[in-house]
Design an enzyme around this catalytic site. Sequence first.
Site, PDB file in Angstrom:
ATOM      1  CB  CYS A  38      53.366 -56.149 -41.511  1.00  0.00           C
ATOM      2  SG  CYS A  38      52.671 -56.788 -40.037  1.00  0.00           S
ATOM      3  CD  GLU A  60      55.333 -62.286 -38.295  1.00  0.00           C
ATOM      4  OE1 GLU A  60      55.439 -62.090 -39.520  1.00  0.00           O
ATOM      5  OE2 GLU A  60      55.458 -63.393 -37.774  1.00  0.00           O
ATOM      6  CE  LYS A  68      59.795 -50.820 -26.990  1.00  0.00           C
ATOM      7  NZ  LYS A  68      58.887 -49.687 -27.187  1.00  0.00           N
ATOM      8  CD  GLU A  82      56.532 -52.873 -43.933  1.00  0.00           C
ATOM      9  OE1 GLU A  82      57.475 -52.755 -43.134  1.00  0.00           O
ATOM     10  OE2 GLU A  82      55.605 -53.681 -43.781  1.00  0.00           O
TER      11      GLU A  82
HETATM   12  C1  UN1 Z   1      49.855 -56.620 -39.002  1.00  0.00           C
HETATM   13  O1  UN1 Z   1      49.643 -56.075 -40.052  1.00  0.00           O
HETATM   14  O2  UN1 Z   1      50.864 -56.327 -38.320  1.00  0.00           O
HETATM   15  O3  UN1 Z   1      45.767 -60.116 -41.078  1.00  0.00           O
HETATM   16  C2  UN1 Z   1      48.938 -57.613 -38.415  1.00  0.00           C
HETATM   17  C3  UN1 Z   1      45.604 -58.960 -40.719  1.00  0.00           C
HETATM   18  C4  UN1 Z   1      45.386 -58.692 -39.252  1.00  0.00           C
HETATM   19  C5  UN1 Z   1      46.688 -58.634 -38.537  1.00  0.00           C
HETATM   20  C6  UN1 Z   1      47.683 -57.732 -39.191  1.00  0.00           C
HETATM   21  N1  UN1 Z   1      44.554 -59.722 -38.682  1.00  0.00           N
HETATM   22  O4  UN1 Z   1      45.626 -58.037 -41.516  1.00  0.00           O
END
Ligand code: UN1
Length: 511
Positions: free
Chosen positions: A299, A265, A190, A400
């Site tokens: 993230c 995650e 999804k 966040e």
């Molecule tokens: C994310 O922020 O969900 O390391 C992934 C990084 C990228 C991946 C980020 N290669 O900032």
Amino acid sequence: MGTDTFTAPATLSDTQTRVFKNFIDGEWVESATRETFENRNPADSRDLVGIFQKSNKDDVNAAVDAAKRAFAKWRLMPAPRRAEIVFRAAEILIERKEEYARDMTREMGKVLAETRGDVQEAIDCGYYMAGEGRRLFGPTVPSELPNKFAMAVRQPIGVCGMITPWNFPMAISSWKLLPAVVCGNTCVIKPAQDTPLSTFNLVRALTDAGLPKGVINIVSGFGSMVGTPLAEHADVRAISLTGSSEVGRIVGGIAAQTFKHCSLELGGKNPMIVLDDANLDLAIDGGLWGGFGTTGQRCTATSRIIVQKGVYREFVERYVERARKLKIGNGLDETVEMGPAINEKQLQTDLSYVEIGKNEGAKLLCGGNRLDKGEYQYGWFMEPTVFGEVDRKMRIAQEEIFGPVVSIIPCDNLADAIDIANDIPYGLSSALYTKDVNKAFSAIRDLYAGITYINAPTIGAEVHLPFGGTKATGNGHREGGIGAIEFFSEWKSVYVDYSDKLQKAQIDRED
Ligand code: UN1
């Protein structure tokens, strides 16, 4: 309709709107709801990227059934053969990199340089996982007993459900789909409702590379209508989610009830420490890229910068000056450095944190405003925003935000900085700027996070190392690298006794 439609070129020109159906068992299928939703460019709402199915549980059930049927054959295809398809898909992605990057900028908003990087991350993942098809190593060990052979092999789990976010629409889909299929699983994905097209593009590359029907199925729609039934489905044996900690708690709970493998995650509030001895030019470049790259919507975003008092004033002054100058706009313009927020809700969240920061007594050093005049009027834009004199306990230093809002926190020394860095609910990424190797290694040991960078900001992970974090960032699994293979395979230990007699383990021994 047949698979031909799926494999036909799906480039979206500016004048043409495409309707995307679900992709189930190699066929385009309309949702049981007969309802659709629009995917619009967050930089320009006049630009309709595509129309996608607003699916429900019936669609999920159909996709899982298809994946289950496909699993019967796919699991028997030798892993190196499965991996060759993934390798070919990576080659196809190289050819289509520009086209897919443009599609992604239109649906997600991040600048072209970054969407090219996102497609590249899927390519890198493809090459890495293709290699894994010839390894999938397991231990072979000496047995405790004579004339007995002992080893462990990796087996696929079955049907895997995937729920992906909008910020890395192709890269993160690839982190999940590619190891899963190399391991012999079949998938129902999804994609995030804001960015489904990039997942279709990735799966189109895989299909064109020869992926059999039913091995990957796409069901588009919203979390409660698609994500929840997918996580709940009894025939889904593993579920992999990248999203917020809030959604992670729900999906993790459902998975626990049904004994599914579950990889979460989730969020981050990533610190970048700048010590007095740091190369300030480098730290400023890094802090800008980490804080405002992807409009802060990673993230791994550098959302807290912890600066030692000796360089605090100079760092803040120079950082803010540069942040003010960042060029904001439509990511399709190559000169633009920062795109819009993904949607109105995210923009409102970002702006609400500006108010929260001001009310908490942090010093607003630049930005804080929505941009909605002239060229910005059709998008979800805001100024790069920097708060100074932030206290580690303020909400803007703890929660966040997922937007272009950076908090700068003063600190006394490395020990103080690490204490502040670790004093949050999350533990995804972290960074330290110093020229002192002793300090660097102490920080590598003491920062409680899944990733630590030295002299680089908190973003930029590579696919062949584990990706993930501690505390509310996840549930202990890692994506990328061998961690992904670990998650998408199940161990079977195998003992072959060729002694021709009953040997009792732990009992038949000469003491
Ligand atoms: C994310 O922020 O969900 O390391 C992934 C990084 C990228 C991946 C980020 N290669 O900032």
